[in-house]
Motif scaffolding. Structure first.
Motif, PDB file in Angstrom:
ATOM      1  N   LYS A 133     109.772  42.448 -14.735  1.00 36.03           N
ATOM      2  CA  LYS A 133     110.557  43.446 -14.016  1.00 36.03           C
ATOM      3  C   LYS A 133     111.446  44.270 -14.938  1.00 36.03           C
ATOM      4  CE  LYS A 133     110.628  40.819  -9.743  1.00 36.03           C
ATOM      5  NZ  LYS A 133     111.474  40.197  -8.724  1.00 36.03           N
ATOM      6  N   THR A 150     108.198  51.716 -13.869  1.00 34.96           N
ATOM      7  CA  THR A 150     108.533  51.126 -12.569  1.00 34.96           C
ATOM      8  C   THR A 150     107.293  51.070 -11.687  1.00 34.96           C
ATOM      9  OG1 THR A 150     110.809  51.910 -12.721  1.00 34.96           O
ATOM     10  CG2 THR A 150     109.990  51.360 -10.509  1.00 34.96           C
ATOM     11  N   THR A 206     102.632  43.802  -9.802  1.00 38.08           N
ATOM     12  CA  THR A 206     103.141  42.808  -8.844  1.00 38.08           C
ATOM     13  C   THR A 206     102.248  42.755  -7.612  1.00 38.08           C
ATOM     14  OG1 THR A 206     105.408  43.101  -9.626  1.00 38.08           O
ATOM     15  CG2 THR A 206     105.122  42.157  -7.424  1.00 38.08           C
TER      16      THR A 206
END
Length: 183
Positions: free
Chosen positions: A18, A171, A178
């Motif tokens: 992340k 991002t 994910t």
């Protein structure tokens, strides 16, 4: 960041998957060793600017003025990975003017308004000003440097938008990874 907080400790609390801003030690190591991960956004943006304008750093002498963990050190590593000869300069560097005068690529990342004088810039050098100071002033004396440089980034409007673009891209990439791992 509140003064009582430890910035490095906060950064290290971010899970590497992340860490879309590339601020953790894990991200730095991945970038330095060309492993998968997220690069620091401003350095990655600087490299994209070089690519977009056809500046191949291979064999060139690059000076990085500043040694922060999220800008100076990483941009030097990215330039080194592209076969530039990299010199780091900082607050203890002697003869900064002389060092800058030898550079084919100058990356200013120190956070001191117009520290790098235009007269120091080698004719034909590429200047990337990643500094931002009060009054929309960069680390490089822009007008005088522009007379000598082959290319120079303005402040604002040069490196900053590239930082944002890389942050957004990383991002999206992290979100896609994910999602693909949760299916």
């Amino acid at each position: 960041m509140p003064s009582q907080g430890d910035e490095r400790e906060v950064f290290e609390a971010i899970a590497p998957a992340k860490d879309v801003d590339g601020v953790t030690s894990t991200s730095f190591a991945s970038m330095a060793f060309a492993q998968p991960g997220h690069a620091s956004c401003t350095p990655a943006g600087i490299m994209r600017l070089l690519d977009a304008y056809g500046v191949d750093p291979s064999g060139l002498h690059a000076i990085v003025i500043g040694r922060s963990a999220i800008l100076g050190k990483p941009v030097g590593m990215l330039l080194l990975a592209r076969d530039a000869t990299v010199t780091y300069c900082h607050s203890r560097t002697r003869n900064l003017e002389q060092a800058v005068a030898q550079a084919d690529i100058v990356v200013a990342a120190v956070g001191r308004a117009e520290l790098i004088r235009g007269s120091w810039i080698k004719e034909g050098a590429v200047v990337l000003d990643a500094g931002y100071n009060a009054g929309n002033i960069g680390d490089v004396e822009f007008a005088a440097a522009a007379e000598r440089a082959r290319m120079i980034t303005p402040v604002p409007g040069g490196v900053g938008p590239m930082t944002i673009a890389v942050l957004l891209e990383q991002t999206v990439t992290a979100a896609e990874r994910t999602l693909s791992h949760s299916e």
